[in-house]
Design a protein around this motif. Sequence first.
Motif, PDB file in Angstrom:
ATOM      1  N   ILE A  28      44.494  45.478  34.035  1.00 51.78           N
ATOM      2  CA  ILE A  28      45.176  44.365  35.098  1.00 51.78           C
ATOM      3  C   ILE A  28      45.842  45.320  36.048  1.00 51.78           C
ATOM      4  O   ILE A  28      46.557  46.310  35.774  1.00 51.78           O
ATOM      5  CB  ILE A  28      46.232  43.828  34.154  1.00 51.78           C
ATOM      6  N   ARG A  29      45.553  44.853  37.346  1.00 52.92           N
ATOM      7  CA  ARG A  29      46.054  45.591  38.473  1.00 52.92           C
ATOM      8  C   ARG A  29      47.733  45.630  38.664  1.00 52.92           C
ATOM      9  O   ARG A  29      48.004  44.525  38.432  1.00 52.92           O
ATOM     10  CB  ARG A  29      45.468  45.275  39.864  1.00 52.92           C
ATOM     11  N   ARG A  30      48.256  46.361  39.268  1.00 50.73           N
ATOM     12  CA  ARG A  30      49.451  46.462  39.538  1.00 50.73           C
ATOM     13  C   ARG A  30      49.834  45.373  40.647  1.00 50.73           C
ATOM     14  O   ARG A  30      49.036  45.355  41.608  1.00 50.73           O
ATOM     15  CB  ARG A  30      50.166  47.719  40.241  1.00 50.73           C
ATOM     16  N   GLY A  31      50.823  44.656  40.706  1.00 51.58           N
ATOM     17  CA  GLY A  31      51.079  43.774  41.193  1.00 51.58           C
ATOM     18  C   GLY A  31      50.362  42.277  41.659  1.00 51.58           C
ATOM     19  O   GLY A  31      50.503  41.759  42.572  1.00 51.58           O
ATOM     20  N   GLU A  32      49.507  42.114  40.713  1.00 52.61           N
ATOM     21  CA  GLU A  32      48.804  40.816  40.713  1.00 52.61           C
ATOM     22  C   GLU A  32      49.288  39.782  39.802  1.00 52.61           C
ATOM     23  O   GLU A  32      49.970  40.188  38.839  1.00 52.61           O
ATOM     24  CB  GLU A  32      47.321  41.340  40.314  1.00 52.61           C
ATOM     25  N   ILE A  33      48.746  38.536  40.187  1.00 49.06           N
ATOM     26  CA  ILE A  33      48.767  37.513  39.093  1.00 49.06           C
ATOM     27  C   ILE A  33      47.674  37.255  38.455  1.00 49.06           C
ATOM     28  O   ILE A  33      46.663  36.934  39.045  1.00 49.06           O
ATOM     29  CB  ILE A  33      49.634  36.156  39.649  1.00 49.06           C
ATOM     30  N   PHE A  34      47.819  37.637  37.250  1.00 54.57           N
ATOM     31  CA  PHE A  34      46.469  37.526  36.147  1.00 54.57           C
ATOM     32  C   PHE A  34      46.539  36.547  35.454  1.00 54.57           C
ATOM     33  O   PHE A  34      47.472  36.322  34.694  1.00 54.57           O
ATOM     34  CB  PHE A  34      46.103  38.870  35.613  1.00 54.57           C
ATOM     35  N   ALA A  35      45.621  35.307  35.403  1.00 50.58           N
ATOM     36  CA  ALA A  35      45.626  34.283  34.544  1.00 50.58           C
ATOM     37  C   ALA A  35      44.562  34.426  33.468  1.00 50.58           C
ATOM     38  O   ALA A  35      43.713  34.737  33.580  1.00 50.58           O
ATOM     39  CB  ALA A  35      45.101  33.028  35.167  1.00 50.58           C
ATOM     40  N   LEU A  36      45.023  34.391  32.085  1.00 46.99           N
ATOM     41  CA  LEU A  36      44.240  34.625  30.932  1.00 46.99           C
ATOM     42  C   LEU A  36      44.029  33.365  30.332  1.00 46.99           C
ATOM     43  O   LEU A  36      45.045  32.564  29.943  1.00 46.99           O
ATOM     44  CB  LEU A  36      45.036  35.581  29.946  1.00 46.99           C
ATOM     45  N   ASP A 202      45.778  35.468  41.171  1.00 47.62           N
ATOM     46  CA  ASP A 202      44.699  36.303  42.074  1.00 47.62           C
ATOM     47  C   ASP A 202      43.338  36.636  41.361  1.00 47.62           C
ATOM     48  O   ASP A 202      42.332  36.595  42.100  1.00 47.62           O
ATOM     49  CB  ASP A 202      45.569  37.734  42.123  1.00 47.62           C
ATOM     50  N   ARG A 203      43.617  36.717  39.804  1.00 47.87           N
ATOM     51  CA  ARG A 203      42.380  37.091  38.988  1.00 47.87           C
ATOM     52  C   ARG A 203      42.470  36.307  37.979  1.00 47.87           C
ATOM     53  O   ARG A 203      43.487  35.871  37.494  1.00 47.87           O
ATOM     54  CB  ARG A 203      42.231  38.503  38.689  1.00 47.87           C
ATOM     55  N   ILE A 204      41.228  35.882  37.369  1.00 46.11           N
ATOM     56  CA  ILE A 204      41.116  35.226  36.174  1.00 46.11           C
ATOM     57  C   ILE A 204      40.341  35.805  34.969  1.00 46.11           C
ATOM     58  O   ILE A 204      39.201  36.581  35.458  1.00 46.11           O
ATOM     59  CB  ILE A 204      40.202  33.682  36.582  1.00 46.11           C
ATOM     60  N   GLY A 205      40.691  35.863  33.706  1.00 45.47           N
ATOM     61  CA  GLY A 205      40.076  36.390  32.761  1.00 45.47           C
ATOM     62  C   GLY A 205      39.827  35.341  31.889  1.00 45.47           C
ATOM     63  O   GLY A 205      40.741  34.460  31.645  1.00 45.47           O
ATOM     64  N   ILE A 206      38.872  35.244  31.259  1.00 43.97           N
ATOM     65  CA  ILE A 206      38.615  33.893  30.116  1.00 43.97           C
ATOM     66  C   ILE A 206      38.260  34.933  28.828  1.00 43.97           C
ATOM     67  O   ILE A 206      37.177  35.757  28.776  1.00 43.97           O
ATOM     68  CB  ILE A 206      37.366  33.179  30.590  1.00 43.97           C
TER      69      ILE A 206
END
Length: 308
Positions: A28-36, A202-206
């Motif tokens: 997970i990158r620094r400063g991103e909003i990551f939706a799991l 910003d990014r999506i993980g499933i």
Amino acid sequence: MQPAISVSNLVKTYASGFQALKGIDLHIRRGEIFALLGPNGAGKTTLISIICGLVKPTCGTVLADGHDIVRDYRAARSKIGLVPQELFTDAFESVWDTLKFSRGLFGRRPDPAYLEKILRNLSLWDKRDTRIMALSGGMKRRVMIAKALSHEPLILFLDEPTAGVDVELRRDMWEMVRSLRANGVTIILTTHYIEEAEQIADRIGIIHHGEIILVEDKHILMRKLGKKRLTLHLQSPLQRIPASLADQPLTLSADGNNLIYTFDAHGDTTGIAHLLRQLNDLEIDFKDLHTQESSLEEIFVNLVGRHK
């Protein structure tokens, strides 16, 4: 740049033999909003609990801001704020005392101005002297968020933060999340409200059955896997799709009044032009048309369905 969170070959097998996580690799990158995202029982909460040091992994490595969450637990945990699904806090303490205690627990020096700012941002300032047991469910959720932020974490986990809360709190929360990201905080979000992830991530993980089945930038994901639908509202209903259109990705509505043409979101429009020429040759007239793109929820449902 070093990831905010780095997970390598993470496995969790419980004493019952149930394997909740199966070799998870995730950065997970620094400063991103990551939706799991994932269905119930997919492993979302187990993964978050391990990263936050609440559950011990069977094997694998997790780094939080470069600190191993097992060998260097205190340093790793000090970088993380967690808003869990359940409301766990001392019901007899005041809101203010809860935040002061949580900040001190992580070794932070007192900073009343910072705590006041958090409470004001979450519309809790006028409740600062109220015992938590006297608050509504929505206000308790706000306190959990304030508590997670009290020690100024670089990484914030929000595990179903808007479940059962009112629209006002959701709006306030997403404004706050965007502000935190602007200040360099990494946000990891799980939610059942997939439209929220579509708006803010910003990014999506499933994750499904303990495995990460996809990680992608949101816009790339929508473009690669999304579909567009062109709906033609017909002048006169059809009984069936003409045989000469059988090669087209067309469906007919149950009442026969609409033809729906489905195509790749990133494809060109030559197929549409060809379809319109065919309809003209067949003297099939339409009175209106509109296009619609797949939502993230539709993409999610299709991906999980295929993985099953």
